[in-house]
Scaffold this active site. Structure first.
Site, PDB file in Angstrom:
ATOM      1  N   SER A 142       0.860  -1.184   0.000  1.00 12.52           N
ATOM      2  CA  SER A 142       0.000   0.000   0.000  1.00 12.52           C
ATOM      3  C   SER A 142       0.894   1.230   0.000  1.00 12.52           C
ATOM      4  O   SER A 142       2.001   1.208   0.555  1.00 12.52           O
ATOM      5  CB  SER A 142      -0.868   0.013   1.263  1.00 12.52           C
ATOM      6  OG  SER A 142      -1.441   1.289   1.477  1.00 12.52           O
ATOM      7  N   TYR A 156      -1.591  -0.394  10.171  1.00 15.03           N
ATOM      8  CA  TYR A 156      -1.772  -0.972   8.834  1.00 15.03           C
ATOM      9  C   TYR A 156      -0.584  -0.603   7.949  1.00 15.03           C
ATOM     10  O   TYR A 156      -0.013  -1.452   7.244  1.00 15.03           O
ATOM     11  CB  TYR A 156      -3.073  -0.459   8.229  1.00 15.03           C
ATOM     12  CG  TYR A 156      -3.303  -0.850   6.790  1.00 15.03           C
ATOM     13  CD1 TYR A 156      -3.817  -2.106   6.463  1.00 15.03           C
ATOM     14  CD2 TYR A 156      -3.028   0.044   5.754  1.00 15.03           C
ATOM     15  CE1 TYR A 156      -4.050  -2.456   5.137  1.00 15.03           C
ATOM     16  CE2 TYR A 156      -3.259  -0.300   4.437  1.00 15.03           C
ATOM     17  CZ  TYR A 156      -3.765  -1.549   4.127  1.00 15.03           C
ATOM     18  OH  TYR A 156      -3.979  -1.891   2.816  1.00 15.03           O
TER      19      TYR A 156
END
Length: 247
Positions: A142, A156
């Site tokens: 990501s 995350y």
């Protein structure tokens, strides 16, 4: 052709898009993995088969190593072929400031996004070596891995940073075996993960901020993944590809 594509987290989002498009990219067999969304996975599997490929629907909680081992035991029973892995299964917890990242929350995120992803990659490597047909892996990271996601999902983001490091190390280990390992780093993409993180309006607020002026689509990320897995990317390994609209 007996190539086999394994897609974890294929019930929705980037995983579902990649599985759906696999048949167009020469994959004749696709493992459609899901954690809890059986209906979504069944829909993906139906799309895979409508494209002329064979779908294998497999459930496993990737936070549990024994469940991953059991799933790969089933995959090992299939006809050997070149293997592609889309190591995509991941979760995000609700948006929070750093002070709220409790040990239990961080452990939950890392159990899927890091420990689960590493075990999936390890089991895939064992299978690749046993079958002797080579293959390629793409780990889904990501843009948050380099942006940090302050006030939102630092845990995350950190889990995706770990995935990128794993990608680099594994790629170096297996390059001489003809196995390529790369990653993709999606940016602001139109998926359900924002709602799952209790930020359903996130794209409405900041989707215009990348230099290209819009969020990306799951199909755009899937195209990048499938290219990296294909022989068109035969000299590409140990690379993390941004799919971020310039962000």
């Amino acid at each position: 052709m007996s190539d086999l594509l394994i897609v974890t987290g294929a019930s929705a989002g980037i995983g579902a898009a990649t599985a759906r498009m696999a048949g167009f990219n020469g994959w004749s067999r696709v493992v459609v993995h899901y954690g809890s969304d059986q209906a979504g996975a069944e829909e993906t599997a139906a799309m895979v088969e409508s494209m002329g490929a064979q779908a294998y629907l497999l459930q496993a909680d990737v936070s549990k190593p024994k469940a991953i081992e059991k799933m790969f035991g089933k995959i090992a029973g299939l006809k050997p072929g070149r293997i592609g892995l889309v190591n995509n299964a991941g979760i995000t917890a609700p948006t929070a400031s750093f002070e709220d990242l409790t040990p239990d929350r961080v452990a939950q995120v890392f159990s899927v996004n890091v420990f689960g992803a590493i075990e999936v990659a390890r089991q895939t490597l064992v299978l690749m070596r046993n079958w002797g047909k080579g293959g390629a892996m793409v780990n889904v990271s990501s843009a948050s891995a380099r942006l940090g996601s302050p006030h939102m999902y630092v845990d995350y983001a950190a889990s995706k940073g770990a995935i990128e490091t794993m990608t680099l190390g594994l790629a170096d280990e297996v390059a001489k075996e003809g196995i390529r390992v790369n990653g993709v780093r999606p940016g602001l993409i139109e998926t359900g993960i924002h709602a799952k993180g209790q930020a359903p309006d996130r794209l409405a607020k900041i989707g215009h901020t990348p230099p290209m002026g819009r969020p990306g689509t799951t199909d755009e990320v899937a195209e990048a993944i499938l290219w990296l897995l294909s022989e068109r990317a035969s000299y590409v390994t140990r690379t993390i590809l941004d799919v971020t609209g310039g962000r």
